[in-house]
Design a protein around this motif. Structure first.
Motif, PDB file in Angstrom:
ATOM      1  N   CYS A  87       0.843  -1.187   0.000  1.00  0.00           N
ATOM      2  CA  CYS A  87       0.000   0.000   0.000  1.00  0.00           C
ATOM      3  C   CYS A  87       0.885   1.245   0.000  1.00  0.00           C
ATOM      4  O   CYS A  87       1.864   1.320   0.732  1.00  0.00           O
ATOM      5  CB  CYS A  87      -0.863  -0.080   1.255  1.00  0.00           C
ATOM      6  SG  CYS A  87      -1.703   1.404   1.676  1.00  0.00           S
ATOM      7  N   CYS A  88       0.569   2.249  -0.829  1.00  0.00           N
ATOM      8  CA  CYS A  88       1.353   3.490  -0.877  1.00  0.00           C
ATOM      9  C   CYS A  88       1.131   4.295   0.405  1.00  0.00           C
ATOM     10  O   CYS A  88       0.000   4.505   0.827  1.00  0.00           O
ATOM     11  CB  CYS A  88       0.963   4.307  -2.091  1.00  0.00           C
ATOM     12  SG  CYS A  88       1.953   5.802  -2.248  1.00  0.00           S
ATOM     13  N   PRO A  89       2.242   4.775   1.044  1.00  0.00           N
ATOM     14  CA  PRO A  89       2.084   5.534   2.300  1.00  0.00           C
ATOM     15  C   PRO A  89       1.495   6.928   2.092  1.00  0.00           C
ATOM     16  O   PRO A  89       1.099   7.572   3.063  1.00  0.00           O
ATOM     17  CB  PRO A  89       3.513   5.650   2.828  1.00  0.00           C
ATOM     18  CG  PRO A  89       4.418   5.023   1.848  1.00  0.00           C
ATOM     19  CD  PRO A  89       3.635   4.558   0.665  1.00  0.00           C
ATOM     20  N   GLY A 147      -2.578  10.900  -0.363  1.00  0.00           N
ATOM     21  CA  GLY A 147      -3.111  11.577  -1.544  1.00  0.00           C
ATOM     22  C   GLY A 147      -2.885  10.803  -2.835  1.00  0.00           C
ATOM     23  O   GLY A 147      -3.283  11.244  -3.916  1.00  0.00           O
ATOM     24  N   CYS A 148      -2.232   9.662  -2.749  1.00  0.00           N
ATOM     25  CA  CYS A 148      -1.919   8.863  -3.943  1.00  0.00           C
ATOM     26  C   CYS A 148      -3.206   8.316  -4.560  1.00  0.00           C
ATOM     27  O   CYS A 148      -4.143   7.948  -3.833  1.00  0.00           O
ATOM     28  CB  CYS A 148      -1.001   7.713  -3.559  1.00  0.00           C
ATOM     29  SG  CYS A 148      -0.534   6.663  -4.941  1.00  0.00           S
ATOM     30  N   ILE A 149      -3.235   8.248  -5.883  1.00  0.00           N
ATOM     31  CA  ILE A 149      -4.448   7.772  -6.569  1.00  0.00           C
ATOM     32  C   ILE A 149      -4.820   6.346  -6.138  1.00  0.00           C
ATOM     33  O   ILE A 149      -5.993   5.970  -6.120  1.00  0.00           O
ATOM     34  CB  ILE A 149      -4.287   7.868  -8.101  1.00  0.00           C
ATOM     35  CG1 ILE A 149      -5.628   7.602  -8.791  1.00  0.00           C
ATOM     36  CG2 ILE A 149      -3.196   6.928  -8.619  1.00  0.00           C
ATOM     37  CD1 ILE A 149      -5.670   7.964 -10.258  1.00  0.00           C
ATOM     38  N   THR A 150      -3.804   5.575  -5.727  1.00  0.00           N
ATOM     39  CA  THR A 150      -4.103   4.200  -5.308  1.00  0.00           C
ATOM     40  C   THR A 150      -4.815   4.156  -3.954  1.00  0.00           C
ATOM     41  O   THR A 150      -5.334   3.133  -3.553  1.00  0.00           O
ATOM     42  CB  THR A 150      -2.809   3.345  -5.207  1.00  0.00           C
ATOM     43  OG1 THR A 150      -1.926   3.943  -4.262  1.00  0.00           O
ATOM     44  CG2 THR A 150      -2.114   3.234  -6.550  1.00  0.00           C
ATOM     45  N   ASN A 151      -4.799   5.288  -3.229  1.00  0.00           N
ATOM     46  CA  ASN A 151      -5.513   5.356  -1.956  1.00  0.00           C
ATOM     47  C   ASN A 151      -6.841   6.105  -2.079  1.00  0.00           C
ATOM     48  O   ASN A 151      -7.502   6.379  -1.089  1.00  0.00           O
ATOM     49  CB  ASN A 151      -4.641   6.028  -0.885  1.00  0.00           C
ATOM     50  CG  ASN A 151      -3.474   5.140  -0.475  1.00  0.00           C
ATOM     51  OD1 ASN A 151      -3.633   3.938  -0.349  1.00  0.00           O
ATOM     52  ND2 ASN A 151      -2.311   5.726  -0.295  1.00  0.00           N
ATOM     53  N   GLN A 191       9.497   2.376  -4.944  1.00  0.00           N
ATOM     54  CA  GLN A 191       9.026   3.700  -5.355  1.00  0.00           C
ATOM     55  C   GLN A 191       7.688   3.569  -6.067  1.00  0.00           C
ATOM     56  O   GLN A 191       7.555   2.823  -7.037  1.00  0.00           O
ATOM     57  CB  GLN A 191      10.048   4.362  -6.283  1.00  0.00           C
ATOM     58  CG  GLN A 191       9.619   5.771  -6.692  1.00  0.00           C
ATOM     59  CD  GLN A 191      10.715   6.503  -7.459  1.00  0.00           C
ATOM     60  OE1 GLN A 191      11.507   5.892  -8.163  1.00  0.00           O
ATOM     61  NE2 GLN A 191      10.733   7.815  -7.318  1.00  0.00           N
ATOM     62  N   CYS A 192       6.696   4.304  -5.561  1.00  0.00           N
ATOM     63  CA  CYS A 192       5.353   4.260  -6.143  1.00  0.00           C
ATOM     64  C   CYS A 192       5.401   4.733  -7.598  1.00  0.00           C
ATOM     65  O   CYS A 192       5.995   5.771  -7.901  1.00  0.00           O
ATOM     66  CB  CYS A 192       4.412   5.146  -5.329  1.00  0.00           C
ATOM     67  SG  CYS A 192       2.733   5.184  -6.000  1.00  0.00           S
ATOM     68  N   ILE A 193       4.791   3.993  -8.495  1.00  0.00           N
ATOM     69  CA  ILE A 193       4.826   4.372  -9.914  1.00  0.00           C
ATOM     70  C   ILE A 193       3.850   5.510 -10.211  1.00  0.00           C
ATOM     71  O   ILE A 193       3.898   6.101 -11.278  1.00  0.00           O
ATOM     72  CB  ILE A 193       4.538   3.172 -10.854  1.00  0.00           C
ATOM     73  CG1 ILE A 193       3.149   2.566 -10.586  1.00  0.00           C
ATOM     74  CG2 ILE A 193       5.614   2.099 -10.713  1.00  0.00           C
ATOM     75  CD1 ILE A 193       2.784   1.470 -11.577  1.00  0.00           C
ATOM     76  N   TYR A 194       2.981   5.846  -9.274  1.00  0.00           N
ATOM     77  CA  TYR A 194       2.016   6.927  -9.497  1.00  0.00           C
ATOM     78  C   TYR A 194       2.463   8.250  -8.891  1.00  0.00           C
ATOM     79  O   TYR A 194       2.335   9.297  -9.504  1.00  0.00           O
ATOM     80  CB  TYR A 194       0.642   6.530  -8.955  1.00  0.00           C
ATOM     81  CG  TYR A 194       0.093   5.323  -9.661  1.00  0.00           C
ATOM     82  CD1 TYR A 194      -0.499   5.440 -10.920  1.00  0.00           C
ATOM     83  CD2 TYR A 194       0.194   4.061  -9.094  1.00  0.00           C
ATOM     84  CE1 TYR A 194      -0.980   4.321 -11.585  1.00  0.00           C
ATOM     85  CE2 TYR A 194      -0.284   2.941  -9.747  1.00  0.00           C
ATOM     86  CZ  TYR A 194      -0.873   3.077 -10.988  1.00  0.00           C
ATOM     87  OH  TYR A 194      -1.340   1.968 -11.659  1.00  0.00           O
ATOM     88  N   CYS A 195       2.969   8.226  -7.655  1.00  0.00           N
ATOM     89  CA  CYS A 195       3.294   9.496  -6.988  1.00  0.00           C
ATOM     90  C   CYS A 195       4.761   9.594  -6.578  1.00  0.00           C
ATOM     91  O   CYS A 195       5.152  10.572  -5.946  1.00  0.00           O
ATOM     92  CB  CYS A 195       2.382   9.701  -5.777  1.00  0.00           C
ATOM     93  SG  CYS A 195       2.752   8.578  -4.406  1.00  0.00           S
ATOM     94  N   ASP A 196       5.561   8.594  -6.915  1.00  0.00           N
ATOM     95  CA  ASP A 196       7.004   8.587  -6.631  1.00  0.00           C
ATOM     96  C   ASP A 196       7.374   8.491  -5.152  1.00  0.00           C
ATOM     97  O   ASP A 196       8.546   8.604  -4.801  1.00  0.00           O
ATOM     98  CB  ASP A 196       7.710   9.820  -7.245  1.00  0.00           C
ATOM     99  CG  ASP A 196       7.729   9.762  -8.764  1.00  0.00           C
ATOM    100  OD1 ASP A 196       7.611   8.643  -9.314  1.00  0.00           O
ATOM    101  OD2 ASP A 196       7.844  10.824  -9.407  1.00  0.00           O
TER     102      ASP A 196
HETATM  103 ZN   LIG Z   1       1.660   6.482  -4.428  1.00  0.00          ZN
END
Ligand SMILES: [Zn+2]
Length: 156
Positions: free
Chosen positions: A112-114, A117-121, A139-144
């Motif tokens: 899970c991305c920490p 505000g990440c789109i995955t959350n 490293q998150c591929i959406y928000c880095d």
């Molecule tokens: Zn993310």
């Protein structure tokens, strides 16, 4: 006593068919079970030995899972927290295949991305995805956003 270490087989009995995960970092066996989705209500017969003496790494954990062979994807997941683990696929009491875990180039859907505000959350139907970086960082591929340690805390 000869002073020799006992064989692993004396600590936990051999299995007929299944998977033995050896050389897990001492104390991390339960995390490995969590990564594999194995909980208290699971049907598989599991043996766990923790903090066993190891000539290579000091202390190690061993997990034996009867009647289940791990997929390549599951093996790769284990690499994130147990990079030195070896996987033995057992058939009819013999080691059928021995694999080293390999850190995958990317992981999808189980970390899970920490970043809240990440789109995955958000409520969007977007599965989480991370690239793996040196030293086991993700490293998150959406928000880095980078997860540098305690990856375990972010496992879904
Ligand atoms: Zn993310």
């Amino acid at each position: 006593m000869s002073g020799k270490e006992p064989e692993d087989g004396l600590l936990i009995s051999p299995i007929q068919d299944g998977t033995v995960i050896d050389h897990i970092t001492g104390g991390e066996a339960l995390v490995v079970l969590r990564i594999l989705g194995i909980t208290g209500t699971t049907k598989e017969a599991i043996s766990v030995a923790t903090n066993v003496g190891s000539r290579i790494s000091g202390k190690k954990d061993i997990v034996k899972i009867s009647n289940r062979e791990l997929s390549k994807e599951e093996v790769d997941r284990i690499a994130l927290i147990a990079p030195n683990a070896t996987i033995n696929i057992i058939r009819d009491f013999r080691v059928f295949e021995k694999m080293k875990v390999e850190i995958p180039e990317s992981v999808t859907g189980f970390v899970c991305c920490p970043n809240p505000g990440c789109i995955t959350n958000s409520n969007e139907p977007v599965e989480s995805g991370f690239k793996t970086k040196k030293g086991g960082r993700l490293q998150c591929i959406y928000c880095d956003t980078i997860i540098s340690d305690n990856i375990v805390d972010y496992i879904i």
